[in-house]
Every structure is written in C-alpha cells, then in structure tokens.
Design a protein around this motif. Structure first.
Motif, mmCIF file in Angstrom:
data_model
loop_
_atom_site.group_PDB
_atom_site.id
_atom_site.type_symbol
_atom_site.label_atom_id
_atom_site.label_comp_id
_atom_site.label_asym_id
_atom_site.label_seq_id
_atom_site.Cartn_x
_atom_site.Cartn_y
_atom_site.Cartn_z
ATOM 1 N N CYS A 144 24.694 -35.275 -4.533
ATOM 2 C CA CYS A 144 24.143 -36.231 -3.437
ATOM 3 C C CYS A 144 23.518 -35.403 -2.275
ATOM 4 O O CYS A 144 23.972 -34.699 -1.511
ATOM 5 N N CYS A 193 25.725 -36.122 1.326
ATOM 6 C CA CYS A 193 26.923 -35.365 1.611
ATOM 7 C C CYS A 193 27.176 -34.304 0.655
ATOM 8 O O CYS A 193 28.291 -33.783 0.492
ATOM 9 N N HIS A 240 27.951 -34.411 -2.370
ATOM 10 C CA HIS A 240 29.113 -34.593 -3.163
ATOM 11 C C HIS A 240 28.442 -34.072 -4.631
ATOM 12 O O HIS A 240 27.365 -34.292 -5.101
ATOM 13 N N CYS A 246 25.622 -42.465 -4.635
ATOM 14 C CA CYS A 246 26.795 -41.670 -4.505
ATOM 15 C C CYS A 246 27.974 -42.389 -4.449
ATOM 16 O O CYS A 246 28.208 -43.036 -3.656
ATOM 17 N N CYS A 262 29.620 -41.234 -0.629
ATOM 18 C CA CYS A 262 29.136 -41.981 0.578
ATOM 19 C C CYS A 262 28.314 -43.258 0.386
ATOM 20 O O CYS A 262 28.134 -43.811 1.454
HETATM 21 ZN ZN LIG Z 1 27.033 -38.860 -0.740
#
Ligand SMILES: [Zn+2]
Length: 148
Positions: free
Chosen positions: A3, A6, A8, A31, A34
C-alpha cells in the motif's frame, strides 16, 4: 503489492482491466489495513530490437525507416503502401520471434527480399538490384531471365 499510503505489504484487487491492445493491465486495489484505494499498471516489457549496420554501428530497429527503405528501393509504382506495411509487420514479427535481439542489416534485407519475391516480382527485382548484397545474385538473375 504494498500500500502506498501505509506501506502495508498486501492489497486486494477490486477490479482488473486490460487496455484495448492488451499491452497494459490496470488494477484497482484496496488496502485491507487503511482501506485506501489505489491503482497499479502492469506493462509488457518490450524487447528492444537492434540493427547492426554495415559499418558496425548499432541502432534501434525502426519500422518507419524500413518501410520507407522498401518503398523507395522497390519502386513506388508497383507496391501498394498496405503491402509494404504488411512486409514490415511480418519482418518485425520474425525478429521478435527470433532468439537474438540484434540483427545485421543484411539479415533484415534478406527477410524483406524473401517476402517481396512472393508478393511482387518486379518490386523484388528492383529492391534486389538496389540492395544486391541482400540477395543471392544467381537467384536474382534467374528472376530477371524469367521476366524477359
Ligand atoms: Zn494502507
């Protein structure tokens, strides 16, 4: 795909869509952490084709240049522009399909001559007499004899 918001390290694909000529795939992602959405583009890596010229210089294969070369060398009156484009398409396909990515201009000339011969004898003879080095001279003389 991670992502971009964030970082991720995973995302879910919501939608996948190819563009018209199938060269780009667009994916809409979300994502799971988030919940932001983002898009990724996937492109085919094109193989650069290289032409080795007679003096040893290398340059990228240029369709347009080849097209103009055939058109000029074969005599503008006998070949239709569509025929020339078709020859260029076929030659390019042969090059892409080959194991190598570098080709001598002689090799490319031979591929052109071979196709011209099937398509239009007059154009072949004109092309061959301009680019004698691309063809078997005996073969060229045989073709000329047949026409006389
Ligand atoms: Zn994210």
């Amino acid at each position: 795909m991670k992502c971009p918001y964030c970082n991720h390290k995973d995302s879910d694909v919501l939608e996948t869509r190819d563009n018209e000529d199938l060269s780009v795939t667009r994916r809409r992602r979300t994502c799971p952490k988030c919940e932001k959405r983002f898009t990724t583009y996937e492109r085919v890596e094109t193989v650069p084709l290289i032409v080795i010229k007679r003096d040893g210089r290398r340059e990228p294969f240029d369709r347009e240049k080849l097209r103009m070369g055939i058109y000029r060398a074969s005599g503008k009156t006998t070949l239709k522009p569509d025929d020339v484009s078709q020859i260029v398409d076929e030659v390019e396909r042969d090059l892409i399909g080959a194991a190598d990515t570098e080709f001598t201009s002689k090799k490319i000339g031979e591929l052109v001559a071979k196709r011209l011969k099937k398509l239009d004898k007059i154009a072949y003879i004109r092309f061959a007499s301009v680019f004698r080095r691309f063809v078997d001279i005996d073969d060229l003389e045989k073709e000329v004899q047949k026409l006389l």
